[in-house]
Design a protein around this motif. Structure first.
Motif, PDB file in Angstrom:
ATOM      1  N   LEU A  90      -3.757  -2.437  -5.424  1.00 58.75           N
ATOM      2  CA  LEU A  90      -4.308  -1.509  -4.438  1.00 58.75           C
ATOM      3  C   LEU A  90      -4.369  -0.071  -4.930  1.00 58.75           C
ATOM      4  O   LEU A  90      -5.207   0.706  -4.475  1.00 58.75           O
ATOM      5  N   GLY A  91      -3.468   0.283  -5.823  1.00 60.68           N
ATOM      6  CA  GLY A  91      -3.349   1.682  -6.202  1.00 60.68           C
ATOM      7  C   GLY A  91      -2.517   2.423  -5.167  1.00 60.68           C
ATOM      8  O   GLY A  91      -2.437   2.031  -4.001  1.00 60.68           O
ATOM      9  N   LEU A  92      -1.883   3.489  -5.585  1.00 63.92           N
ATOM     10  CA  LEU A  92      -0.983   4.219  -4.691  1.00 63.92           C
ATOM     11  C   LEU A  92      -1.704   4.783  -3.477  1.00 63.92           C
ATOM     12  O   LEU A  92      -1.144   4.881  -2.391  1.00 63.92           O
ATOM     13  N   GLY A  93      -2.970   5.179  -3.637  1.00 61.06           N
ATOM     14  CA  GLY A  93      -3.694   5.828  -2.548  1.00 61.06           C
ATOM     15  C   GLY A  93      -3.962   4.923  -1.370  1.00 61.06           C
ATOM     16  O   GLY A  93      -4.112   5.386  -0.236  1.00 61.06           O
ATOM     17  N   ARG A  94      -4.040   3.603  -1.586  1.00 62.34           N
ATOM     18  CA  ARG A  94      -4.384   2.676  -0.505  1.00 62.34           C
ATOM     19  C   ARG A  94      -3.161   2.011   0.123  1.00 62.34           C
ATOM     20  O   ARG A  94      -3.313   1.223   1.051  1.00 62.34           O
ATOM     21  N   ILE A  95      -1.985   2.304  -0.379  1.00 67.10           N
ATOM     22  CA  ILE A  95      -0.796   1.628   0.139  1.00 67.10           C
ATOM     23  C   ILE A  95      -0.582   1.900   1.631  1.00 67.10           C
ATOM     24  O   ILE A  95      -0.282   0.969   2.389  1.00 67.10           O
ATOM     25  N   PRO A  96      -0.719   3.147   2.150  1.00 64.76           N
ATOM     26  CA  PRO A  96      -0.523   3.353   3.596  1.00 64.76           C
ATOM     27  C   PRO A  96      -1.447   2.503   4.464  1.00 64.76           C
ATOM     28  O   PRO A  96      -1.029   1.998   5.508  1.00 64.76           O
ATOM     29  N   VAL A  97      -2.707   2.334   4.027  1.00 63.55           N
ATOM     30  CA  VAL A  97      -3.637   1.502   4.788  1.00 63.55           C
ATOM     31  C   VAL A  97      -3.186   0.048   4.761  1.00 63.55           C
ATOM     32  O   VAL A  97      -3.200  -0.650   5.787  1.00 63.55           O
ATOM     33  N   ALA A  98      -2.753  -0.408   3.577  1.00 65.66           N
ATOM     34  CA  ALA A  98      -2.264  -1.785   3.470  1.00 65.66           C
ATOM     35  C   ALA A  98      -1.040  -2.005   4.342  1.00 65.66           C
ATOM     36  O   ALA A  98      -0.888  -3.052   4.985  1.00 65.66           O
ATOM     37  N   MET A  99      -0.156  -1.010   4.404  1.00 66.44           N
ATOM     38  CA  MET A  99       1.043  -1.127   5.228  1.00 66.44           C
ATOM     39  C   MET A  99       0.681  -1.169   6.712  1.00 66.44           C
ATOM     40  O   MET A  99       1.296  -1.903   7.496  1.00 66.44           O
ATOM     41  N   THR A 100      -0.318  -0.387   7.119  1.00 67.77           N
ATOM     42  CA  THR A 100      -0.755  -0.370   8.514  1.00 67.77           C
ATOM     43  C   THR A 100      -1.272  -1.736   8.934  1.00 67.77           C
ATOM     44  O   THR A 100      -0.892  -2.274   9.982  1.00 67.77           O
ATOM     45  N   VAL A 101      -2.144  -2.301   8.116  1.00 72.37           N
ATOM     46  CA  VAL A 101      -2.708  -3.621   8.421  1.00 72.37           C
ATOM     47  C   VAL A 101      -1.607  -4.675   8.433  1.00 72.37           C
ATOM     48  O   VAL A 101      -1.562  -5.540   9.319  1.00 72.37           O
ATOM     49  N   THR A 102      -0.711  -4.597   7.454  1.00 71.52           N
ATOM     50  CA  THR A 102       0.389  -5.563   7.372  1.00 71.52           C
ATOM     51  C   THR A 102       1.246  -5.525   8.635  1.00 71.52           C
ATOM     52  O   THR A 102       1.574  -6.562   9.209  1.00 71.52           O
ATOM     53  N   LEU A 118      12.302  -8.096   9.031  1.00 75.16           N
ATOM     54  CA  LEU A 118      11.602  -8.822   7.977  1.00 75.16           C
ATOM     55  C   LEU A 118      10.833  -7.890   7.044  1.00 75.16           C
ATOM     56  O   LEU A 118      10.713  -8.161   5.848  1.00 75.16           O
ATOM     57  N   MET A 119      10.292  -6.803   7.579  1.00 74.16           N
ATOM     58  CA  MET A 119       9.431  -5.941   6.787  1.00 74.16           C
ATOM     59  C   MET A 119      10.171  -4.831   6.048  1.00 74.16           C
ATOM     60  O   MET A 119       9.638  -4.246   5.108  1.00 74.16           O
ATOM     61  N   VAL A 120      11.395  -4.494   6.470  1.00 73.90           N
ATOM     62  CA  VAL A 120      12.141  -3.426   5.810  1.00 73.90           C
ATOM     63  C   VAL A 120      12.306  -3.654   4.305  1.00 73.90           C
ATOM     64  O   VAL A 120      12.132  -2.723   3.514  1.00 73.90           O
ATOM     65  N   PRO A 121      12.626  -4.881   3.847  1.00 73.42           N
ATOM     66  CA  PRO A 121      12.725  -5.066   2.392  1.00 73.42           C
ATOM     67  C   PRO A 121      11.434  -4.725   1.657  1.00 73.42           C
ATOM     68  O   PRO A 121      11.470  -4.148   0.560  1.00 73.42           O
ATOM     69  N   LEU A 122      10.285  -5.075   2.248  1.00 71.68           N
ATOM     70  CA  LEU A 122       9.004  -4.755   1.608  1.00 71.68           C
ATOM     71  C   LEU A 122       8.790  -3.248   1.550  1.00 71.68           C
ATOM     72  O   LEU A 122       8.357  -2.707   0.523  1.00 71.68           O
ATOM     73  N   ALA A 143       4.351   1.415  13.037  1.00 66.74           N
ATOM     74  CA  ALA A 143       3.421   1.686  14.143  1.00 66.74           C
ATOM     75  C   ALA A 143       2.628   0.432  14.485  1.00 66.74           C
ATOM     76  O   ALA A 143       2.404   0.124  15.672  1.00 66.74           O
ATOM     77  N   GLY A 144       2.208  -0.304  13.461  1.00 66.02           N
ATOM     78  CA  GLY A 144       1.493  -1.555  13.702  1.00 66.02           C
ATOM     79  C   GLY A 144       2.352  -2.562  14.440  1.00 66.02           C
ATOM     80  O   GLY A 144       1.896  -3.219  15.389  1.00 66.02           O
ATOM     81  N   LEU A 145       3.602  -2.692  14.029  1.00 59.37           N
ATOM     82  CA  LEU A 145       4.528  -3.596  14.724  1.00 59.37           C
ATOM     83  C   LEU A 145       4.699  -3.192  16.189  1.00 59.37           C
ATOM     84  O   LEU A 145       4.664  -4.021  17.095  1.00 59.37           O
ATOM     85  N   SER A 146       4.891  -1.897  16.427  1.00 58.86           N
ATOM     86  CA  SER A 146       5.167  -1.401  17.767  1.00 58.86           C
ATOM     87  C   SER A 146       3.977  -1.602  18.697  1.00 58.86           C
ATOM     88  O   SER A 146       4.130  -2.030  19.841  1.00 58.86           O
ATOM     89  N   ILE A 147       2.789  -1.289  18.211  1.00 55.93           N
ATOM     90  CA  ILE A 147       1.589  -1.410  19.043  1.00 55.93           C
ATOM     91  C   ILE A 147       1.334  -2.863  19.418  1.00 55.93           C
ATOM     92  O   ILE A 147       1.021  -3.177  20.579  1.00 55.93           O
TER      93      ILE A 147
END
Length: 433
Positions: A90-102, A118-122, A143-147
């Motif tokens: 993904l490259g460093l720049g896209r990691i926040p987007v990947a984390m949001t979707v995840t 479950l997600m804290v280790p990742l 935020a994704g988990l909470s919503i």
């Protein structure tokens, strides 16, 4: 309301200024709140014990299993393999987007606290691998988990609200996605851009050990094992939604405790025994993880004590009655009821379910769209997370933050979710008229 605010203020002062151990501070605050709210003195100790037992009873095994599971993922080198693969692809720049979707996808089938564990280790694996700020990297996923937890069926609060206001679960899910996605973009990656300056001291629990590259597990083994509990819970949820008659037969297998235990057993084999380690060597990481998780469990127990006192005192019911008589639009009123209950009691699930009893008659009398009412209450139930919310303390302790920075990051994220969730619900109500 004044009594609740004074109790919460005392709790914050004891922990932030006095450095009182959080469990003791919670018990003192719960005692003070109970006395100010007029609870019979003989019933106060029982309420505190019940609150601690109820909250820990539902979380302690899952949190402990999630911790030992995550520790094994880290110590085996699987977390390092996963993080390296994501950074490379993904490259460093896209990691926040990947984390949001995840976070959002994982949050659809999982109860929030389970998904968090479950997600804290990742999250921490990516922090250590990429060098990016821990809070800025973790907030989009959380935020994704909470919503997903607050807005969408089949989560407990949304499901209870659907039944209470006679909404259509299919429409609620579709409308919920329309509200959740723009809310998530704002409260997740966009808001996280402002958090890079927060200095966190993440838990060492999931810091990977220095395993030589030649001894790392394969990428497929790493991803498959780490995501196994998520995949199992998601698959079982989809099956029961498609075939409701299978809900009871699959109830045992779909329980998060059973899923986590099965997943941990698979991880012991795939990342330990099958790769030449002995069982005592594998169990060493479990012992370390359980020692490190104990302080977090005590804090969560304290939050349960304060919550139960506020429930037993009747604060939520009284606030609901008073608010239901106010001359404001129904959707805004439903949101306000859930918000105040959330501020007083801490739990998003309790806020949503408690508000259901207030807004049910309101929907019938006002004629507003019941599906939108579910979402408005869901948005209110996520507002203003603070010191009586177990999620607040899990985030603070796992990420090693001060109270100030936890309010600045976690509480603000949850408040943005609540505010923009309501705004998009109101906008949708105009569009579908």
């Amino acid at each position: 309301m004044l009594s609740v605010l004074l109790a919460v203020g005392l709790l914050t002062l004891m922990i932030a200024w006095g450095k009182v151990q959080p469990l003791i501070a919670f018990v003192i605050a719960a005692l003070v709140a109970a006395l100010m709210l007029g609870m019979p003195a003989a019933k106060i100790p029982g309420a505190i014990e019940k609150g601690i037992g109820d909250l820990l009873g539902s979380l302690v095994v899952i949190i402990c299993l999630g911790s030992v599971f995550g520790k094994l993922i880290a110590d085996s080198g699987a977390a390092r393999c996963i993080a390296g693969s994501l950074v490379k692809r993904l490259g460093l720049g896209r990691i926040p987007v990947a984390m949001t979707v995840t976070g959002f996808v994982v949050g659809l089938p999982l109860y929030y606290n389970v998904g968090f564990v479950l997600m804290v280790p990742l999250i921490f694996s990516l922090v250590y691998q990429s060098g990016r700020p821990a809070v800025a990297l973790g907030i989009p996923l959380l935020a994704g988990l909470s919503i997903a937890h607050g807005f969408l069926p089949p989560h407990p609060s949304a499901t209870a609200l659907v039944a209470a206001v006679h909404a259509d679960i299919g429409k609620t899910l579709v409308y919920g996605l329309a509200v959740a996605i723009p809310t998530l973009i704002i409260a997740g990656p966009i808001f996280a851009m402002s958090l890079g300056h927060i200095r966190a001291q993440p838990s060492q629990m999931f810091r990977h050990t220095e395993v030589p590259d030649t001894e790392l597990p394969g990428a497929f083994n790493s991803f498959a094992t780490a995501l196994l509990p998520v995949a199992l819970l998601a698959a079982l949820t989809l099956v029961t939604l498609a075939r409701p008659e299978l809900t009871k037969p699959l109830a045992f297998l779909s329980n998060p405790l059973v899923v986590m235990l099965l997943s941990y057993a698979v991880a012991i084999w795939s990342l330990g025994l099958a790769r030449g380690k002995t069982l005592p060597q594998v169990m060493q990481s479990a012992q370390e993880a359980l020692r490190e998780i104990a302080p977090i469990l005590l804090i969560i127990a304290g939050a349960g004590a304060l919550k139960q006192v506020l429930v037993d005192s009747g604060v939520s019911a009284e606030l609901g009655k008073q608010l239901s008589q106010m001359p404001v639009p129904p959707l805004l009123l439903g949101w306000a009821v859930a918000t105040l209950i959330r501020i007083c009691l801490g739990s998003a699930t309790v806020a949503g379910v408690t508000a259901a009893g207030v807004v049910g008659p309101l929907v019938e009398s006002s004629g507003c769209d019941p599906n939108l009412m579910v979402l408005a209450v869901g948005a209110g139930s996520l507002m203003c997370s603070h010191v009586n919310d177990s999620g607040f303390w899990m985030f603070k302790e796992y990420f090693g933050l001060s109270l100030k920075d936890t309010f600045r990051s976690w509480s603000m994220m949850e408040t943005l979710v609540g505010i923009f969730g309501l705004l998009f619900v109101l906008l949708l109500s105009v569009l579908i008229k």
